[in-house]
Design an enzyme around this catalytic site. Structure first.
Site, PDB file in Angstrom:
ATOM      1  N   HIS A   1     -16.371  -8.951   2.115  1.00  0.00           N
ATOM      2  CA  HIS A   1     -15.351  -9.865   2.619  1.00  0.00           C
ATOM      3  C   HIS A   1     -15.536 -11.273   2.042  1.00  0.00           C
ATOM      4  O   HIS A   1     -14.597 -11.886   1.534  1.00  0.00           O
ATOM      5  CB  HIS A   1     -15.422  -9.905   4.151  1.00  0.00           C
ATOM      6  CG  HIS A   1     -14.444 -10.838   4.761  1.00  0.00           C
ATOM      7  ND1 HIS A   1     -14.759 -12.133   5.092  1.00  0.00           N
ATOM      8  CD2 HIS A   1     -13.124 -10.681   5.057  1.00  0.00           C
ATOM      9  CE1 HIS A   1     -13.698 -12.715   5.599  1.00  0.00           C
ATOM     10  NE2 HIS A   1     -12.687 -11.861   5.584  1.00  0.00           N
TER      11      HIS A   1
ATOM     12  N   ARG B   1      -3.660  -1.458  -6.128  1.00  0.00           N
ATOM     13  CA  ARG B   1      -2.826  -2.673  -6.044  1.00  0.00           C
ATOM     14  C   ARG B   1      -3.219  -3.568  -7.201  1.00  0.00           C
ATOM     15  O   ARG B   1      -4.297  -3.389  -7.793  1.00  0.00           O
ATOM     16  CB  ARG B   1      -3.038  -3.384  -4.713  1.00  0.00           C
ATOM     17  CG  ARG B   1      -4.471  -3.808  -4.483  1.00  0.00           C
ATOM     18  CD  ARG B   1      -4.686  -4.358  -3.095  1.00  0.00           C
ATOM     19  NE  ARG B   1      -6.112  -4.448  -2.813  1.00  0.00           N
ATOM     20  CZ  ARG B   1      -6.627  -4.668  -1.622  1.00  0.00           C
ATOM     21  NH1 ARG B   1      -5.866  -4.795  -0.595  1.00  0.00           N
ATOM     22  NH2 ARG B   1      -7.928  -4.756  -1.448  1.00  0.00           N
TER      23      ARG B   1
ATOM     24  N   TYR C   1      10.341 -35.372 -18.821  1.00  0.00           N
ATOM     25  CA  TYR C   1       8.893 -35.106 -18.740  1.00  0.00           C
ATOM     26  C   TYR C   1       8.374 -35.408 -17.340  1.00  0.00           C
ATOM     27  O   TYR C   1       9.002 -36.153 -16.575  1.00  0.00           O
ATOM     28  CB  TYR C   1       8.119 -35.965 -19.754  1.00  0.00           C
ATOM     29  CG  TYR C   1       8.151 -37.427 -19.435  1.00  0.00           C
ATOM     30  CD1 TYR C   1       7.241 -37.992 -18.573  1.00  0.00           C
ATOM     31  CD2 TYR C   1       9.123 -38.248 -19.998  1.00  0.00           C
ATOM     32  CE1 TYR C   1       7.284 -39.330 -18.249  1.00  0.00           C
ATOM     33  CE2 TYR C   1       9.186 -39.593 -19.688  1.00  0.00           C
ATOM     34  CZ  TYR C   1       8.263 -40.127 -18.800  1.00  0.00           C
ATOM     35  OH  TYR C   1       8.314 -41.444 -18.459  1.00  0.00           O
TER      36      TYR C   1
ATOM     37  N   SER D   1      11.607 -44.148 -15.368  1.00  0.00           N
ATOM     38  CA  SER D   1      10.514 -43.308 -14.878  1.00  0.00           C
ATOM     39  C   SER D   1      10.523 -43.401 -13.351  1.00  0.00           C
ATOM     40  O   SER D   1      10.446 -44.500 -12.795  1.00  0.00           O
ATOM     41  CB  SER D   1       9.188 -43.797 -15.442  1.00  0.00           C
ATOM     42  OG  SER D   1       8.148 -43.012 -14.911  1.00  0.00           O
TER      43      SER D   1
ATOM     44  N   CYS E   1       6.597 -40.218 -12.603  1.00  0.00           N
ATOM     45  CA  CYS E   1       5.186 -40.567 -12.723  1.00  0.00           C
ATOM     46  C   CYS E   1       4.503 -40.731 -11.372  1.00  0.00           C
ATOM     47  O   CYS E   1       3.351 -41.138 -11.310  1.00  0.00           O
ATOM     48  CB  CYS E   1       5.008 -41.811 -13.573  1.00  0.00           C
ATOM     49  SG  CYS E   1       5.749 -43.261 -12.818  1.00  0.00           S
TER      50      CYS E   1
ATOM     51  N   MET F   1      -5.481  -7.311   8.943  1.00  0.00           N
ATOM     52  CA  MET F   1      -4.865  -6.494   9.990  1.00  0.00           C
ATOM     53  C   MET F   1      -5.749  -5.267  10.264  1.00  0.00           C
ATOM     54  O   MET F   1      -6.773  -5.084   9.638  1.00  0.00           O
ATOM     55  CB  MET F   1      -3.455  -6.106   9.565  1.00  0.00           C
ATOM     56  CG  MET F   1      -2.522  -7.309   9.570  1.00  0.00           C
ATOM     57  SD  MET F   1      -0.881  -6.892   9.074  1.00  0.00           S
ATOM     58  CE  MET F   1      -1.032  -6.585   7.354  1.00  0.00           C
TER      59      MET F   1
ATOM     60  N   ARG G   1      -3.366   2.846   8.784  1.00  0.00           N
ATOM     61  CA  ARG G   1      -3.678   1.548   8.170  1.00  0.00           C
ATOM     62  C   ARG G   1      -2.454   0.672   8.063  1.00  0.00           C
ATOM     63  O   ARG G   1      -1.343   1.166   7.903  1.00  0.00           O
ATOM     64  CB  ARG G   1      -4.199   1.726   6.733  1.00  0.00           C
ATOM     65  CG  ARG G   1      -5.476   2.492   6.606  1.00  0.00           C
ATOM     66  CD  ARG G   1      -5.728   2.690   5.113  1.00  0.00           C
ATOM     67  NE  ARG G   1      -6.633   3.782   4.868  1.00  0.00           N
ATOM     68  CZ  ARG G   1      -7.889   3.631   4.455  1.00  0.00           C
ATOM     69  NH1 ARG G   1      -8.363   2.436   4.229  1.00  0.00           N
ATOM     70  NH2 ARG G   1      -8.651   4.674   4.244  1.00  0.00           N
TER      71      ARG G   1
ATOM     72  N   GLY H   1      -8.062  -7.281   4.821  1.00  0.00           N
ATOM     73  CA  GLY H   1      -8.918  -7.403   6.002  1.00  0.00           C
ATOM     74  C   GLY H   1      -8.305  -8.134   7.182  1.00  0.00           C
ATOM     75  O   GLY H   1      -8.966  -8.338   8.192  1.00  0.00           O
TER      76      GLY H   1
ATOM     77  N   LYS I   1       0.831  -1.201   0.000  1.00  0.00           N
ATOM     78  CA  LYS I   1       0.000   0.000   0.000  1.00  0.00           C
ATOM     79  C   LYS I   1       0.869   1.257   0.000  1.00  0.00           C
ATOM     80  O   LYS I   1       0.682   2.169  -0.815  1.00  0.00           O
ATOM     81  CB  LYS I   1      -0.909  -0.017   1.236  1.00  0.00           C
ATOM     82  CG  LYS I   1      -1.990   1.019   1.197  1.00  0.00           C
ATOM     83  CD  LYS I   1      -2.863   0.959   2.441  1.00  0.00           C
ATOM     84  CE  LYS I   1      -3.735  -0.283   2.417  1.00  0.00           C
ATOM     85  NZ  LYS I   1      -4.352  -0.554   3.714  1.00  0.00           N
TER      86      LYS I   1
HETATM   87  C1  PEP Z   1       5.083 -44.663  -7.671  1.00  0.00           C
HETATM   88  O1  PEP Z   1       5.446 -45.469  -6.824  1.00  0.00           O
HETATM   89  O2  PEP Z   1       5.419 -43.474  -7.676  1.00  0.00           O
HETATM   90  C2  PEP Z   1       4.175 -45.088  -8.738  1.00  0.00           C
HETATM   91  C3  PEP Z   1       3.848 -44.285  -9.710  1.00  0.00           C
HETATM   92  O3  PEP Z   1       3.647 -46.308  -8.610  1.00  0.00           O
HETATM   93  P1  PEP Z   1       2.367 -46.640  -7.685  1.00  0.00           P
HETATM   94  O4  PEP Z   1       1.870 -45.395  -7.153  1.00  0.00           O
HETATM   95  O5  PEP Z   1       1.396 -47.329  -8.567  1.00  0.00           O
HETATM   96  O6  PEP Z   1       2.970 -47.543  -6.663  1.00  0.00           O
END
Ligand code: PEP
Ligand code: MG
Length: 933
Positions: free
Chosen positions: A460, A342, A862, A775, A842, A109, A98, A107, A28
Site C-alpha cells: 500500500h 489495468r 505565450y 502581458s 505572466c 473500497m 470486489r 485499496g 475492473k
Molecule cells: C501579476 O500581477 O500577475 C504580476 C505578474 O505581477 P506581480 O505578481 O509582480 O504583481
C-alpha cells in the site's frame, strides 16, 4: 420499454461487455470482460453496473426494480459454468465480491473473498480438495473479511485471536497453524462476531452475497474513498461496480501462488517484466506486506511454464491496450488465471520513458504519448534528490526498497494524525511506520516521504506514494518501530527527529541532508521536444505557435529556465534586483531624495548594477525575447523599517537618523497595493524609468558588441488608462533613441504593457494604441477583479471552496467566467487596433495546466511561468493544442481530465468540486520571492 440491463456476465470466452464500457462496468469489470473475449484465462463471473450504484444513492439506498432477479439469474449462469453451487455442502462454489469504479482507486473500497462458505460447505470443501487445512483457512479468512467489512467488527479483535492461538502453539507464522487450530479459530471468530454485533455470521450464502454487495456499494461513500476522489480530482463518475467472480486459490499448496506484475517497470519505465509473487498465498498476503514476496524473474526458474504463459499474456495485453499493464494473477494447482488488468500507475520517469519507448515501438503515436504523461508526472521528475556533494560524507543508516523516487527529509512521525498535527504547525514530516493502510492517506499526503519496515514494491505504501509522487522507502527490515521510538540500523530516534530518505536508491540517512533538483534526462528531452513541435506547429487563425516563457529576475534563474526549455523571458521583475544589499542602499537613497538631482545621483549608482544584471539575463537567453518590467512595487516597501536600517541609510547619506524620520513617515501608505506604485511612479518621478530604460538598452548594446544576440522588450506595469502610456512611452523611446545613437547601434526595442487592472482590460482597445504587446498580470488582475487580497485570502478561501462558493482557488487556476472574460475582451479589443499584438500571461497562473488550456483557447501567444514549471508548461501547452484542435479522442481521459472537466463545467456554469484549498502564491511581499516559484 426494454428493461435496463444492470448485470453483465463474463466467462468461457464470451462477455456481455468490453473495455469501452468502463463507465458502466468500472475499470475492473470492463477489462475482465475484454480479457474474457480475448481468451485470456479469467475466472468467470458477473459485474453489477456502476449505474446501479448511482441509482442506489439517488434512491435512498434502494436497488432498482428487478436487480435481485438479474443477480440471481447471473449467479445461476455462473454456477452452471463452474459446475458448482454457492454454499453446496458437497462441493461449494466460492466467489469474490470486489469493487471497481471507472477510475482506479486502489485499496479505497471493500473486497470480500471466499464468499459462499459456511459450516457445512467448509466440510465439503475439505473433502473435495482433500485438504482440510486449506478449507478451514479459507473459512477463517472469509469470516475475518466479512466480519470486518460487512459486520463492522474491528480487525484488531480477529488479529488478537490469531496472535493468541499462535502464541499458545508457540508458532510465528499463520501458515504453521494446523487445520485443527484453524477450526478452533473459526469458532473463536464466530464468537467475536456474536459478541460485537449481537448477531451470528450469516450461513445462508445468498444472505452473505447481498451483505457483501451492500457493503461494496456502501464503501463508495466511505470516508477514505471520498478523500481519495477529492485528492485525485476524480469527479463525474457514476459510482463503483461490483464484480462477483469465482474464486481461484493461490494457497492450495506449493504448486499454487499469487502475484502482481507489470508489463514494464513502473518505477523506471524500462521495458522489463516486473513484479512479485508468493507461492502458497492469497492476494492479500502480497499486498499486505506480511511476507516478503519473490521477484517475478525468480518464477522463471521456479516454474518456467507458468512464467512463459504470463510473459505471453502480458505481451498480448500490452499490445491490445497499447499501454503498460498492471496485472494480478493466481496460479491454482499449476493453472494460471488473470484476475485483473489495468493501465499501470507509474512514476514520472516511467511515464516519460514508456511514452517515448512506445512511440519507437510503434505502439502509440506522438500525440497519444503526449497525453499519457501528466504535468504532475513531469513535476515529479523535477523532484529533489539528495545533493550529490552531501552524499559523499553521508553514511546511510539502512537500505530498504526504492519504492517511490525522489528524496525527502522531515521530522519523524509515527501516525497519520501526528503527521497532520506537525504539518499544521508548519513542520516538514516524514512518516515512519511498519506498513500503511488506506486510513493513513491524510498523513501520507502531508509527508515529505514515507518509510516502512515491511511490504514490497506493491504494498500500500509503495503504490500510494508513487501515485502521489512522494518519496518512499518500503520494506526496510532494519527499521523497528516501537511505540514512539524507532530503531533504524541500530540507532534510536524519537518523534520529531530529522531523517532523510532517498526513494530512488532506498537509503535512509540520519538528519537533514540538502536536496538538489535533478537534470532533465534524454528521454525527457526527446519527449519535451515533441511537445515543442506540437505547440510550434499549432495554428489558431492568424496565430502560429504557442510559446512557453519564464519569469526570471536573475541571470541564474534565466539560465535554469533556458536549460528547461523556456523560449524567452515573459517577466523580469526588476524590483527583485533591488533587494540585493548592494543595490538596496542606493535605492533607499533614491526614494528619500528630496530633489531631482539627488534622486538622479542615486539612480546613477544603480544603473551599472542593473545593466550588469540585464546583460546576464540577455546572455543566458541567447537572443530569445526578454521582457523587462520597469519598477512596479510601492516605494513604501523599500522604506527602511528598523532602527538599524535607518541608521545605515543615515550613515550612507551622512545625515542624522532623526532627519530621515519625517521622510519615512511621508512615504507611508495606508493601502500600498493600491498606492504609489507601477507606472504611477513614472508619472511622478520619470527619472526612475529613464534610468531603467537606459540600463536595459546599454546592456543590450553590450551584448551586441560581444556578438551575443539580444531581443529586449520593455514592459510598463499597473497601467489603468491609455493616457499613462501616452505619457510614458515617448520618454522611453527618447532614452532608447539617445542611447542607440550615442553607441552607434541599431536595435528594435518593443514597448508593451501589463494588463493587470480591470479598467485597463476593459479599455484595452485604447491601451493597445500605445503598446506593442500585452502581458496579463493575472495575480493582480485576479486580486482586483475579485477584490480578494492576494495576501489575506487564505483566511476565508478554504471555506469558500468547502461551500462551493467558488469551484477552485482563483489564484491557482484562472477564473474563466470573470477574469477570463476580461482577458478575452482585452485580447479581442487589442487585436482590433493592432492585429499583430503579441499577447502573453505572466501571473502565477502561467504554470497551471488548466489555465494554460484556457490561454490557448483565448488566443494568447505565450504563457510565462517560474523556471521549475517550464517543463510542465511545455507539456500542458502541447496537451492544450491536442485537446483543442485534434479531432476525435486521442486517449482522452475524460473521467479524470481536470482541464476538460473545469472547461465543461465553466461552459455549463456548474460547480466543479474543488481539490484541496491552497494559499495562493504571493508576489506582493516584494522582499521575498514567495509566489514566484
Ligand atoms: C501579476 O500581477 O500577475 C504580476 C505578474 O505581477 P506581480 O505578481 O509582480 O504583481
Ligand atoms: Mg502585478
Amino acid at each position: 420499454m426494454a428493461k435496463k440491463k444492470n448485470v453483465y456476465f463474463f466467462g468461457e470466452g464470451k462477455a456481455e461487455g468490453d473495455a469501452k464500457m468502463k463507465d458502466v462496468l468500472g475499470g475492473k469489470g470492463a477489462n475482465l470482460a475484454e480479457m474474457t473475449s480475448l481468451n485470456i484465462p479469467v475466472p468467470p463471473g458477473f459485474t453489477i453496473s456502476t449505474e446501479v450504484c448511482a441509482a442506489y444513492y439517488e434512491n435512498k439506498k434502494k436497488y432498482p426494480a428487478g436487480l435481485e432477479e438479474e443477480v440471481l439469474a447471473n449467479l445461476k449462469k455462473l454456477e452452471k459454468t463452474m459446475g458448482k453451487k454457492l454454499g453446496d455442502p458437497e462441493d461449494p462454489l466460492l466467489v469474490s465480491v470486489r469493487s471497481g469504479a471507472a477510475v482506479s482507486m486502489p485499496g479505497m473500497m471493500d473486497t470480500i473473498l471466499n464468499l459462499g462458505i459456511n459450516d457445512e460447505a467448509v466440510l465439503g470443501l475439505a473433502a473435495k480438495t482433500g485438504n482440510p487445512r486449506f478449507a478451514w483457512d479459507a473459512y477463517r479468512r472469509f469470516i475475518q473479511m466479512y466480519g470486518g467489512v460487512v459486520m463492522e467488527v474491528p480487525d484488531t479483535a480477529f488479529e488478537e485471536a490469531i496472535t493468541s492461538i499462535k502464541k499458545a502453539r508457540n508458532i510465528n507464522l499463520d501458515k504453521d497453524l494446523s487445520d485443527k487450530d484453524l477450526k478452533e479459530l473459526v469458532e473463536e471468530y464466530k464468537k467475536i462476531i456474536q459478541h460485537h454485533v449481537g448477531k451470528e455470521l450469516p450461513q445462508n450464502p445468498l444472505d452473505q452475497l447481498w451483505g457483501a454487495i451492500n457493503a461494496v456499494f456502501g464503501s463508495w461513500m466511505n470516508e477514505r474513498a471520498i478523500k481519495y476522489r477529492e485528492l485525485n480530482n476524480i469527479k463525474n463518475i457514476k459510482g463503483t461496480a461490483v464484480n462477483v467472480q469465482s474464486m481461484v486459490f493461490g494457497n492450495f499448496g506449493d504448486d499454487s501462488g499469487t502475484g502482481v506484475c507489470f508489463s514494464r517497470d513502473p518505477s523506471t519505465g524500462k521495458n522489463e517484466f516486473y513484479g512479485e509473487y508468493l507461492m502458497n498465498a492469497q492476494g492479500e498476503d502480497v499486498v499486505a506486506g506480511i511476507r516478503t514476496p519473490e521477484k517475478i524473474a525468480t518464477l522463471e526458474t521456479e516454474n518456467k511454464k507458468i512464467y512463459q504463459q504470463l510473459v505471453d499474456i502480458k505481451n498480448r495485453l500490452q499490445k491490445h491496450f497499447r499501454d503498460m499493464q498492471d496485472m494480478e494473477f493466481t496460479v491454482q494447482q499449476g493453472k494460471l488465471f488473470i484476475l485483473q488488468t489495468r493501465n499501470g500507475k507509474r512514476t514520472g520517469a516511467a511515464a516519460v520513458k514508456c511514452a517515448v519507448d512506445m512511440v519507437a515501438e510503434k505502439l502509440i503515436d506522438k500525440n497519444t504519448a503526449i497525453l499519457r504523461v501528466t504535468p504532475e508526472h513531469l513535476d515529479q521528475m523535477l523532484h529533489p534528490m539528495i545533493d550529490p556533494a552531501a552524499l559523499t560524507n553521508a553514511r546511510s543508516l539502512t537500505q530498504g526498497l526504492n519504492a517511490s523516487p525522489g528524496a525527502g527529509c522531515g521530522r519523524i512521525v509515527f501516525s497519520a494524525k501526528e503527521a497532520e498535527d506537525w504539518h499544521t504547525r508548519g513542520e516538514k514530516v516524514l512518516l515512519v511506520r511498519q506498513d500503511t493502510s488506506p486510513e493513513d492517506i491524510g498523513g501520507m499526503v502531508v509527508s515529505q516521504g514515507i518509510l516502512t519496515s515491511t511490504g514490497g514494491m506493491t504494498s500500500h505504501a509503495a503504490v500510494v506514494a508513487r501515485g502521489m509522487g512522494t518519496p518512499c522507502v518500503a520494506g526496510a527490515k532494519d527499521v523497528q518501530v516501537q511505540g514512539k521510538k524507532v530503531n533504524i540500523g541500530g540507532k534510536t530516534f524519537k518523534e520529531g527527529d530529522w531523517i532523510t530518505i532517498d526513494g530512488s536508491s532506498g537509503f535512509v540517512y540520519e538528519g537533514k541532508l540538502p536536496l538538489a533538483v535533478p537534470e532533465i534526462s534524454d528521454d525527457m528531452k526527446t519527449f519535451l521536444s515533441w511537445c515543442d513541435d506540437v505547440r510550434a506547429s499549432s495554428v489558431r487563425g492568424s496565430i502560429k505557435g504557442f510559446e512557453i516563457r519564464t519569469n526570471a529576475d536573475q541571470p541564474e534563474d534565466a539560465k535554469r529556465a533556458f536549460d528547461f526549455g523556456a523560449q524567452g523571458v515573459g517577466l523580469c521583475r526588476t524590483e527583485h534586483m533591488f533587494f540585493e544589499k548592494e543595490k538596496l542602499i542606493h535605492f533607499r537613497a533614491m526614494i528619500v531624495a528630496d530633489t531631482v538631482e539627488k534622486r538622479k545621483e542615486a539612480l546613477r549608482k544603480i544603473l551599472p548594477l542593473q545593466r550588469k544584471d540585464f546583460f546576464g539575463i540577455f546572455s543566458a537567453m541567447e537572443g530569445r525575447s526578454v521582457i523587462i518590467r520597469l519598477l512596479d512595487p510601492p516605494l513604501h516597501e523599500f522604506v527602511p523599517q528598523t532602527k538599524k536600517e535607518i541608521a545605515e541609510l543615515a550613515a550612507y547619506l551622512n545625515i542624522k537618523p532623526a532627519k530621515l524620520l519625517p521622510k519615512i513617515e511621508k512615504l507611508h501608505e495606508i493601502n500600498p497595493m493600491l498606492g504609489h506604485r507601477g507606472c504611477r511612479l513614472a508619472i511622478t518621478y520619470p527619472e526612475i524609468y529613464d534610468m531603467q530604460v537606459e540600463a536595459i538598452v546599454l546592456a543590450a548594446v553590450d551584448c551586441i558588441k560581444k556578438n551575443i544576440p539580444v531581443d529586449p522588450e520593455i514592459m510598463i506595469p499597473i497601467v489603468v488608462t491609455a493616457r499613462e502610456l501616452k505619457l510614458i512611452r515617448p520618454n522611453a523611446e527618447a532614452v532608447i533613441k539617445q542611447v542607440l545613437e550615442q553607441e552607434g547601434v541599431k536595435l528594435k526595442v518593443k514597448i508593451g504593457t501589463m494588463i493587470e487592472v480591470p479598467r485597463a482590460a476593459l479599455r484595452a482597445g485604447h491601451v493597445a494604441k500605445y503598446a506593442d504587446f500585452f502581458s496579463f498580470g493575472t495575480n493582480d488582475l485576479t486580486q482586483m477583479t475579485f477584490a480578494f487580497s492576494r495576501d489575506d485570502v487564505a483566511s476565508f478561501l478554504p471555506t469558500y471552496l468547502q461551500h462551493q462558493v467558488l469551484d477552485v482557488d482563483p489564484f491557482k487556476s484562472i477564473d474563466e467566467e470573470g477574469v477570463g472574460f476580461l482577458i478575452r475582451n482585452a485580447v479581442e479589443q487589442g487585436r482590433q487596433v493592432n492585429p499583430n499584438l503579441n499577447v502573453g500571461i505572466c501571473g502565477e497562473h502561467g504554470g497551471d495546466p488548466v489555465t494554460i488550456d484556457f490561454c490557448f483557447r483565448a488566443g494568447i501567444n505565450y504563457v510565462s511561468c517560474s523556471p521549475y514549471r517550464v517543463p510542465l508548461a511545455r507539456l500542458a501547452g502541447a496537451q492544450a493544442v491536442i485537446n483543442n484542435t485534434t479531432p476525435g479522442p486521442v486517449n482522452k481521459k475524460a473521467s479524470t481530465g481536470k482541464t476538460e472537466k473545469v472547461r465543461k463545467a465553466a461552459k455549463a456554469d456548474k460547480p466543479v468540486k474543488s481539490a484541496k484549498a491552497k494559499t495562493p502564491g504571493r508576489t506582493g511581499k516584494r522582499g521575498t520571492k514567495a509566489g514566484t516559484r
